[in-house]
Design a protein around this motif. Structure first.
Motif, PDB file in Angstrom:
ATOM      1  N   LEU A  20       0.834  -1.202   0.000  1.00 39.78           N
ATOM      2  CA  LEU A  20       0.000   0.000   0.000  1.00 39.78           C
ATOM      3  C   LEU A  20       0.873   1.258   0.000  1.00 39.78           C
ATOM      4  N   THR A  21       1.955   1.223   0.754  1.00 36.04           N
ATOM      5  CA  THR A  21       2.883   2.353   0.800  1.00 36.04           C
ATOM      6  C   THR A  21       3.495   2.594  -0.574  1.00 36.04           C
ATOM      7  N   HIS A  23       2.214   1.758  -3.419  1.00 40.55           N
ATOM      8  CA  HIS A  23       1.143   2.249  -4.288  1.00 40.55           C
ATOM      9  C   HIS A  23       0.896   3.746  -4.055  1.00 40.55           C
ATOM     10  N   MET A  24       0.904   4.147  -2.797  1.00 38.26           N
ATOM     11  CA  MET A  24       0.665   5.564  -2.465  1.00 38.26           C
ATOM     12  C   MET A  24       1.715   6.474  -3.108  1.00 38.26           C
ATOM     13  N   ALA A  27       0.427   6.922  -6.701  1.00 33.54           N
ATOM     14  CA  ALA A  27      -1.017   7.083  -6.934  1.00 33.54           C
ATOM     15  C   ALA A  27      -1.343   8.515  -7.355  1.00 33.54           C
ATOM     16  N   GLU A  31      -6.734   9.447  -5.590  1.00 38.95           N
ATOM     17  CA  GLU A  31      -6.691   8.092  -5.049  1.00 38.95           C
ATOM     18  C   GLU A  31      -5.869   8.050  -3.761  1.00 38.95           C
ATOM     19  N   ALA A  32      -4.757   8.757  -3.731  1.00 42.11           N
ATOM     20  CA  ALA A  32      -3.935   8.811  -2.520  1.00 42.11           C
ATOM     21  C   ALA A  32      -4.728   9.429  -1.368  1.00 42.11           C
ATOM     22  N   VAL A  35      -7.230   6.809  -0.076  1.00 41.53           N
ATOM     23  CA  VAL A  35      -6.570   5.780   0.734  1.00 41.53           C
ATOM     24  C   VAL A  35      -6.230   6.352   2.105  1.00 41.53           C
ATOM     25  N   LEU A  36      -5.667   7.547   2.119  1.00 34.45           N
ATOM     26  CA  LEU A  36      -5.299   8.168   3.397  1.00 34.45           C
ATOM     27  C   LEU A  36      -6.521   8.390   4.274  1.00 34.45           C
TER      28      LEU A  36
END
Length: 123
Positions: A20-21, A23-24, A27, A31-32, A35-36
């Motif tokens: 996930l990190t 991907h962030m 991103a 999207e980021a 997720v956050l």
């Protein structure tokens, strides 16, 4: 009797958070932000890690009480749990801002104009 391997579970969760990190890091901003917002939301990842540390603090307290752990270990884990709870509470108030950033921008419509196909009668 444990039906799963807790050590394997920790490794799996660690790997997933690492994914996930990564991907962030690449991103798109919306999207980021989404997720956050989920990570920081009540019952999100940060909240669950805080709960885990609180459980760890209770375990360390019990072990320190019987002399199996130094009291400093319990105090350090308890302090970490308390700090995480404070940070989680501070960040939770910003979750809505992140959700707003994750939503597509609102497009302001063009005011309606009379269509040239409308026939008007003049007298």
């Amino acid at each position: 009797m444990t039906l799963y391997d807790p050590q394997a579970l920790v490794r799996q969760i660690t790997q997933e958070i690492s994914r996930l990190t990564a991907h962030m890091a690449s991103a798109e901003p919306a999207e980021a932000a989404q997720v956050l917002a989920q990570v920081l939301a009540p019952e999100g990842i940060l909240d669950k890690v805080t709960d885990l540390m609180a459980a760890g603090s209770r375990f360390a307290r019990d072990r320190a009480t019987v002399g199996a752990l130094p009291a400093e270990v319990w105090l350090a884990i308890g302090r970490a749990a308390n700090e995480l709870a404070a940070v989680s509470n501070d960040l939770a108030e910003h979750t809505e801002d992140l959700r707003r950033l994750a939503r597509p921008p609102v497009v302001v419509g063009i005011p309606p104009v009379a269509s040239p196909l409308v026939a008007r009668r003049h007298r």
